[in-house]
Design an enzyme around this catalytic site. Sequence first.
Site, PDB file in Angstrom:
ATOM      1  CD  GLU A 134      -2.582  -1.746   0.446  1.00 54.16           C
ATOM      2  OE1 GLU A 134      -2.716  -1.046  -0.569  1.00 54.16           O
ATOM      3  OE2 GLU A 134      -3.163  -2.840   0.607  1.00 54.16           O
ATOM      4  CG  ASP A 139      -3.211  -2.569  -7.228  1.00 51.42           C
ATOM      5  OD1 ASP A 139      -2.122  -2.649  -6.641  1.00 51.42           O
ATOM      6  OD2 ASP A 139      -4.261  -2.232  -6.676  1.00 51.42           O
TER       7      ASP A 139
END
Lengths: 531, 319
Positions: A192, A353
């Site tokens: 993250e 991602d």
Amino acid sequence: MGDEKGYLALILHAHLPYVRHPEHPDFFEETWLYEAITETYIPLIQIFRRLANEGIKFRITMSITPPLASMLQDSLLKERYLRHIERLIELAEREVDRTRWLPELNENAKMYLERFREARHLFADEYQCNLLAAFIALQDRGCLELITSCATHGYLPLMEISREAVNAQIKIATDYHRRTFHRSPRGFWLPECGFNPGDDVFLKQEGIRYFILDAHGVLFASPQPKYGVFAPVYCKSGVAAFGRDMESSKQVWSAKEGYPGDHDYREFYRDIGYDLDYDYIKPYIHPGGARISTGIKYYRITGKTHDKQPYDRDRALRKAAIHAGNFIFNRERQIEYLASVMNRKPIVVAPYDAELFGHWWFEGPEWIDFLIRKATYDQRVFKLITPGDYLNIYQRNQVSTPSLSSWGYKGYSEVWLEGSNDWIYRHLHKAAERMVELAKAYPDSDGLKRRALNQAARELLLAQSSDWAFIMKTGTVVPYAVRRTKEHLWRFTKLYEDILRDSIDEGRLQDMEYRNNIFPDINYMIYADKA
Amino acid sequence: MPNSEKTTEHSLSQGTDPSEAVEIHVSETIPELQVIEPRELHVGESPVQYQEAPGYAWDSRYEVPDRYESTRIVLMVRDPFWMHAYWEIAEDISDIVTTALGPEGWLASRKTLRVHDVTDIKFDGSNAHRSVDIDIHEHATNWYINVDRPNRSYCAELGLIGSDGRFLCLSRSNTVRTPRAGASEVIDEEWMTISAIEKYYSAPTALPASPEMISAISERMHLEMGSEFVGEISSPHMAQRAKPRQFWLNAFVEVIVHGATEPDASLIIQGRPVRLRPDGTFQVRYALPDGEQIVDIEAMSKDGAMRRSITTRLTRNTW
């Protein structure tokens, strides 16, 4: 260095939580992996391989997290993926028949059938069910820079209370990466992008040279970075921090302005798993009977309407080419400008991602394909590069301490620390503290005790995955995330108590080893390291 | 035609020479009509109702413990302006409380979080830059703490304030540093090359003392850029669907062609080979659009010597 004015670093972060349930024949959450294999990993491999075979030189950075790599190497999951793709092929065959009199849908049904057959062929025949070999080959051909991430994608800023736990997340990951990919990772994807000043020291110990932060992590660094996010800064440890470029990020990520929302692209939410007659689709959905996505989707986004139009593959690919061109045009202007105001070549860092491409944004892999081709042939302003390459070119960088930050909503830790998930930390922290206690109390154990200590470390690591807190917050499969957290904690606690009492229940230990087999070579003594 | 009623009529006729059909059993009910039941297509709540995998039933023994029987408070940073504290007070602390605050200590005192600004000092319990008391509910075990100054170090003490105003500290937390909420005010540049790293690495790493700077969090954080989208994407692969719309109806027609032939025969329907089940039966399903469709069914014996075919015409009209 050539005559280019600057660089673009495309970074794909490939991660899925460790989901493997040997105790159950057909487990829904395992399909996350199967879908990502079919829709993202295989298409990316196909595209990178084709580019390399055509002699196109390109550099892409890809993080493959230890949980994902472990699942891709797991024989049970490999077998299950084969079963999954074979079932999908069967469904696609039936769909080619069923849509025979609906020509627009029929074209799409045939496309899926072909894709699934190709996926099966690539997976089973070309790579003998070992997709990591494909990524390693691309690494060896100089196309990919493979980097790692935390052992189980633990979110570090909320682990700060246990420095040993942070150290273990980093060290176990880098050890695993070296064994799996035969190279030391130069870079590290902080889960993250979660960074707490000081964590860089642990990265330094593992020989990591850089990590990626969200823009404000670098922009708010102190002293102020002279070049903002367009050049790395060195932490005092000497590990470099690269900041995410907001402009390129927004073009891809943004729900409103981003490319993936284009009306010509495939609609993610219209899946035959929901649309078709229940009796017909039942064998291909959730074993419990709930409708879920199958991956076969016939419509394009069309617009803000429920009356979706059939997907037109050619039209969608033309749009992907246009969007790749647009992205390049914007980077050229951006980099030309930056180069004119900086006394070095700027780097624009664009992390995403990996599962965005192909899974959510169906045309995403083709967009990358067009991007690489156009960047190679149609312009001279910038080159594709990895952060590691950039550090080889510019070894002298500004020293500055990046700010605590993440790329989550609002930029800090709120996603993983709020009403739905804050209860987990007292247990995670307690377990980490106990793990350190065990490692120090029982150094260099062997036999059954060693197995129990190693399994305790596995259970702790699995409980620490940031994915569980994230799912609790976003509300998708909350009961599963809660259960995983509690089960790993429960197993950890049982082992802890057993070890202290010196009465290890071997049957139970064996069951735990059978279920949670990640990191077969783990050494619990890592928790006794001075951190 | 949204919101208008649709009616579907089907006229079916079986063509071709009847004598050809002798050796193939074709059920009288074919083609079978299936009017698909109306149901939610892309509306409604989250499509994935969580389903227990059979055999994976929740076992209550997995519950986490309520307490660990240790008195402890831990502080975590949420963002530049918020921290989170959780704590536990062990049973065995009662004696200490009684000794310090008298027999009525628990009842007469208020549970309090005392938050200290300990930026760049070695905290000895009394030298904080500032301290703030927060009254907390008797049964609370965690708290979100709002702090007005970012980029500061804080620690928190969990304690009791007695009727005489004295503070009894039961546990002191770890110290955390909140992040800056804007660009650094330090603009002195410092550069290094890789070879110079080791020097810095061994140097003391105290964070530079920085004067206050309260600036708005950067625009991005207020913009909440792409938050919904990002949230979905980085979640594991799980669909979240559109909001419900107005009253609606959908109807589709599919036909099933089924029958049987010799188990070792080969069968072609509409030009495509169809797999027979081991008993020689088969089934193919077609979505039927409006208009007329011809279904050609042809079977061939294993040795290729015998052939049988059936052709069916289907007509659908929707209005």
